[in-house]
Design a protein around this motif. Structure first.
Motif, PDB file in Angstrom:
ATOM      1  N   LYS A   1       0.887  -1.159   0.000  1.00 22.05           N
ATOM      2  CA  LYS A   1       0.000   0.000   0.000  1.00 22.05           C
ATOM      3  C   LYS A   1       0.929   1.214   0.000  1.00 22.05           C
ATOM      4  O   LYS A   1       1.784   1.326   0.876  1.00 22.05           O
ATOM      5  CB  LYS A   1      -0.876   0.015   1.247  1.00 22.05           C
ATOM      6  N   ILE A   2       0.770   2.083  -0.977  1.00 20.91           N
ATOM      7  CA  ILE A   2       1.681   3.231  -1.090  1.00 20.91           C
ATOM      8  C   ILE A   2       1.002   4.482  -0.558  1.00 20.91           C
ATOM      9  O   ILE A   2      -0.091   4.845  -0.973  1.00 20.91           O
ATOM     10  CB  ILE A   2       2.150   3.427  -2.542  1.00 20.91           C
ATOM     11  N   HIS A   3       1.703   5.139   0.348  1.00 16.25           N
ATOM     12  CA  HIS A   3       1.222   6.342   1.013  1.00 16.25           C
ATOM     13  C   HIS A   3       1.809   7.613   0.393  1.00 16.25           C
ATOM     14  O   HIS A   3       1.117   8.603   0.201  1.00 16.25           O
ATOM     15  CB  HIS A   3       1.603   6.256   2.502  1.00 16.25           C
ATOM     16  N   SER A   4       3.103   7.578   0.078  1.00 18.54           N
ATOM     17  CA  SER A   4       3.780   8.775  -0.414  1.00 18.54           C
ATOM     18  C   SER A   4       5.058   8.390  -1.147  1.00 18.54           C
ATOM     19  O   SER A   4       5.536   7.268  -1.027  1.00 18.54           O
ATOM     20  CB  SER A   4       4.104   9.722   0.750  1.00 18.54           C
ATOM     21  N   ILE A   5       5.578   9.340  -1.919  1.00 17.65           N
ATOM     22  CA  ILE A   5       6.846   9.128  -2.619  1.00 17.65           C
ATOM     23  C   ILE A   5       7.737  10.345  -2.416  1.00 17.65           C
ATOM     24  O   ILE A   5       7.261  11.438  -2.130  1.00 17.65           O
ATOM     25  CB  ILE A   5       6.662   8.851  -4.131  1.00 17.65           C
ATOM     26  N   ASN A   6       9.009  10.104  -2.572  1.00 16.47           N
ATOM     27  CA  ASN A   6      10.003  11.159  -2.455  1.00 16.47           C
ATOM     28  C   ASN A   6      10.836  11.123  -3.735  1.00 16.47           C
ATOM     29  O   ASN A   6      11.541  10.141  -3.985  1.00 16.47           O
ATOM     30  CB  ASN A   6      10.875  10.905  -1.224  1.00 16.47           C
ATOM     31  N   ILE A   7      10.708  12.143  -4.551  1.00 13.60           N
ATOM     32  CA  ILE A   7      11.482  12.267  -5.783  1.00 13.60           C
ATOM     33  C   ILE A   7      12.455  13.418  -5.569  1.00 13.60           C
ATOM     34  O   ILE A   7      12.035  14.561  -5.432  1.00 13.60           O
ATOM     35  CB  ILE A   7      10.565  12.533  -6.995  1.00 13.60           C
TER      36      ILE A   7
ATOM     37  N   TYR B   1      -3.987   7.828  -1.000  1.00 12.05           N
ATOM     38  CA  TYR B   1      -3.724   6.516  -0.413  1.00 12.05           C
ATOM     39  C   TYR B   1      -4.772   5.474  -0.792  1.00 12.05           C
ATOM     40  O   TYR B   1      -4.442   4.315  -1.054  1.00 12.05           O
ATOM     41  CB  TYR B   1      -3.627   6.676   1.108  1.00 12.05           C
ATOM     42  N   ALA B   2      -6.029   5.854  -0.870  1.00 10.42           N
ATOM     43  CA  ALA B   2      -7.102   4.906  -1.203  1.00 10.42           C
ATOM     44  C   ALA B   2      -6.916   4.310  -2.598  1.00 10.42           C
ATOM     45  O   ALA B   2      -7.370   3.205  -2.872  1.00 10.42           O
ATOM     46  CB  ALA B   2      -8.461   5.586  -1.101  1.00 10.42           C
ATOM     47  N   LYS B   3      -6.224   5.007  -3.483  1.00 10.59           N
ATOM     48  CA  LYS B   3      -6.002   4.534  -4.848  1.00 10.59           C
ATOM     49  C   LYS B   3      -4.816   3.566  -4.953  1.00 10.59           C
ATOM     50  O   LYS B   3      -4.638   2.912  -5.966  1.00 10.59           O
ATOM     51  CB  LYS B   3      -5.745   5.714  -5.782  1.00 10.59           C
TER      52      LYS B   3
ATOM     53  N   GLY C   1       5.047   3.434   2.522  1.00  9.84           N
ATOM     54  CA  GLY C   1       3.743   2.797   2.679  1.00  9.84           C
ATOM     55  C   GLY C   1       3.859   1.629   3.620  1.00  9.84           C
ATOM     56  O   GLY C   1       4.689   1.632   4.534  1.00  9.84           O
ATOM     57  N   THR C   2       3.043   0.604   3.364  1.00  9.04           N
ATOM     58  CA  THR C   2       3.059  -0.592   4.199  1.00  9.04           C
ATOM     59  C   THR C   2       2.933  -1.825   3.316  1.00  9.04           C
ATOM     60  O   THR C   2       2.261  -1.783   2.285  1.00  9.04           O
ATOM     61  CB  THR C   2       1.898  -0.582   5.224  1.00  9.04           C
TER      62      THR C   2
END
Length: 186
Positions: free
Chosen positions: A78-84, A139-141, A171-172
Motif C-alpha cells: 500500500k503506497i502512502h507517499s513518494i520522495n522524488i 492513499y485509497a487509490k 507505505g506498508t
C-alpha cells in the motif's frame, strides 16, 4: 487537472507508526527505466533512509526529457507517499515537474503512458523535489500495488535533460507471500 503535490512528514527508520520506507520490498534487480542516458541507472536512485548517497539518473539528451520508471515489489504494498529528489539546475538538467503514476502496468511504453489515464498525476515544484518532505498520494487509490510505474512527462526548467538523485516509496506491505522466496517443485 493534476493534483497539486501535498507534503507529508518523512518516515523515520526507527519509527514504525504509519508509512515506512518500502525499499526492502522492492525487486531492485527488476527495476527499469526507459530513455535513461547511457551510464546512468535507475537502481542507483532507488534507496532507503535519508542517509543513502545520491544516485544519478538522467534522461537521454538526444531524445527528450521524459523518463518511464518501473519499480516492481516482491510483495503487494500500500503506497502512502513518494520522495522524488533532484537538485534543481545541476549540470543543465532539471528536476521532474509533471509526473503520472500507474499501478501494475510493468510493460508500459511511452505511448501507453501518454494514452492511459494515470492513477494519480502530480505537478511537482522545486520544493517538492528537495527530499525534505515526501509527497502524499491518494492513499485509497494505492491499496494493492505490485509495481509502480512513474512517467516523468516534463521537468521544472523545460530543459532537454531530466535528472533524479533519489527515489523513495513509503507505505506498508500487504501481509502475504514474498514471491521472491517461492521455490519451484518438480
Amino acid at each position: 487537472m493534476a493534483a497539486a503535490a501535498k507534503p507529508v512528514a518523512a518516515a523515520c527508520v526507527g519509527a514504525r507508526q504509519g508509512p515506512m520506507d518500502l525499499l526492502q520490498f522492492v525487486d531492485k534487480a527488476s527495476a527499469q527505466c526507459l530513455n535513461n542516458d547511457e551510464g546512468t541507472d535507475v537502481k542507483s536512485v532507488i534507496c532507503g533512509p535519508p542517509c543513502c548517497p545520491a544516485g544519478n539518473l538522467r534522461s537521454d539528451a538526444d531524445v527528450d526529457e521524459q523518463l518511464l520508471i518501473t519499480i516492481p515489489f516482491r510483495v503487494g504494498v500500500k503506497i502512502h507517499s513518494i520522495n522524488i529528489v533532484a537538485e534543481e539546475g545541476k549540470d543543465d538538467s532539471s528536476a521532474p515537474a509533471r509526473v503520472a503514476l500507474f499501478i501494475d502496468k510493468p510493460d508500459m511504453d511511452f505511448n501507453d503512458a501518454e494514452d492511459t489515464k494515470p492513477v494519480q498525476e502530480l505537478n511537482l515544484t522545486a520544493k517538492d523535489t528537495t527530499g525534505k518532505v515526501p509527497v502524499k498520494l491518494r492513499y485509497a487509490k494505492f491499496q494493492s500495488v505490485n509495481s509502480l510505474t512513474i512517467f516523468v512527462a516534463t521537468n521544472q526548467g523545460d530543459t532537454e535533460v531530466t535528472r533524479l538523485e533519489k527515489l523513495q516509496v513509503f507505505g506498508t506491505p500487504i501481509a502475504g507471500m514474498d514471491m521472491s522466496k517461492l521455490e519451484k517443485k518438480g
